[in-house]
Write an enzyme that holds these catalytic residues in place. Sequence first.
Site, PDB file in Angstrom:
ATOM      1  N   TYR A 227       9.063 -12.726 -11.933  1.00  0.00           N
ATOM      2  CA  TYR A 227       7.752 -12.102 -11.730  1.00  0.00           C
ATOM      3  C   TYR A 227       6.664 -12.892 -12.466  1.00  0.00           C
ATOM      4  O   TYR A 227       5.598 -13.177 -11.904  1.00  0.00           O
ATOM      5  CB  TYR A 227       7.795 -10.663 -12.219  1.00  0.00           C
ATOM      6  CG  TYR A 227       6.489  -9.915 -12.117  1.00  0.00           C
ATOM      7  CD1 TYR A 227       6.104  -9.305 -10.924  1.00  0.00           C
ATOM      8  CD2 TYR A 227       5.638  -9.802 -13.212  1.00  0.00           C
ATOM      9  CE1 TYR A 227       4.910  -8.607 -10.830  1.00  0.00           C
ATOM     10  CE2 TYR A 227       4.439  -9.111 -13.131  1.00  0.00           C
ATOM     11  CZ  TYR A 227       4.085  -8.515 -11.940  1.00  0.00           C
ATOM     12  OH  TYR A 227       2.897  -7.832 -11.856  1.00  0.00           O
TER      13      TYR A 227
ATOM     14  N   ALA B  16       0.799  -1.230   0.000  1.00  0.00           N
ATOM     15  CA  ALA B  16       0.000   0.000   0.000  1.00  0.00           C
ATOM     16  C   ALA B  16       0.827   1.272   0.000  1.00  0.00           C
ATOM     17  O   ALA B  16       0.263   2.362  -0.071  1.00  0.00           O
ATOM     18  CB  ALA B  16      -0.931   0.001   1.217  1.00  0.00           C
TER      19      ALA B  16
END
Length: 337
Positions: free
Chosen positions: A153, A12
Amino acid sequence: MKRGGVIVVTGASGGVGRATARAFAARGCKVALLARGRKGLQAAADEVRRAGGEALVVAVDVADAQAVDAAAQQVVDTFGRIDVWVNNAFSGVFAPFTEISPDEFRRVTEVTYLGYVFGTRAALRHMLPRDRGTIVQVGSALAYRGIPLQSAYCGAKHAIQGFNESLRCELLHARSGVRTTMVQLPAVNTPQFDWVLSRMPGQARPVAPVYQPEVAARAVVHAARHGRRREYWVGASTAATLLANAVAPGLLDRYLARAGFGSQQDEGEPAGRGNLWSPADGPQGRDFGAHGRFDDESHDDSPQNWLSRNRSRMGAVLTVGAGVAAARGLARLAARR
């Protein structure tokens, strides 16, 4: 999810996670902000409060299962429950596979894949007894289609896809009121390209077209509110990539072999060590915010996002349209007789 719910967002402190936290705050939600970087977390908390929400800052490495469990308990102790858990935190390495060390590959996997597993487990521990809640896995077109220079990833995103499908089947089998859904994102204008570990000669960049993080955030909020759908596609490029990969994956392999290296680099120095082992906004760092350096070329909206959100409505429109066309055809045929 009703207005004013309790939301947990991992990753966040910047990028999509930061924009998502603001979007939930604008709905009057209580938002728990999980990430490693304290500067980014504090700045995100300020934005949440200005947007009309309540903020709880929890500094945590999502690769630490016990720490994630403790973070979830802290959220429940503070806000009383967890309504939505958004798994978004990730890390990566921009380099050919042979230039990524085993420790680096393991670290990317622990953060980007196991971080979702640990977050999901922590959320379920509190949601299953209440028989309600929604878990949103922030995915990518790369969950279906691997590209060069991002093997760690892409591998993690593929793993999340399989894990989420398995979990979804188990929840359906148990007739649980807990929902899980996945949001597949396109290239997004986030600060990751300025902090990701890179061994490319140029500066890392997203593959065009690029979308603003607020586009992704709106999709995540919608998915949280309508968690029965198994997944949402954001961006025409995501839809095109997934469809092309389903139809002609071999041709896409060859295309990406030619174009996938240059399209992920700009002129400039690579980020170097990046945030793989420590947060980018460390003691000598800064708050990066939600946006990267690609504002000038980034799209503020996505028609594909709207279509994905309104698939049932569009289906009804198409059905009615087909019915009208069929009726007209029959009328013309009857007139000829």
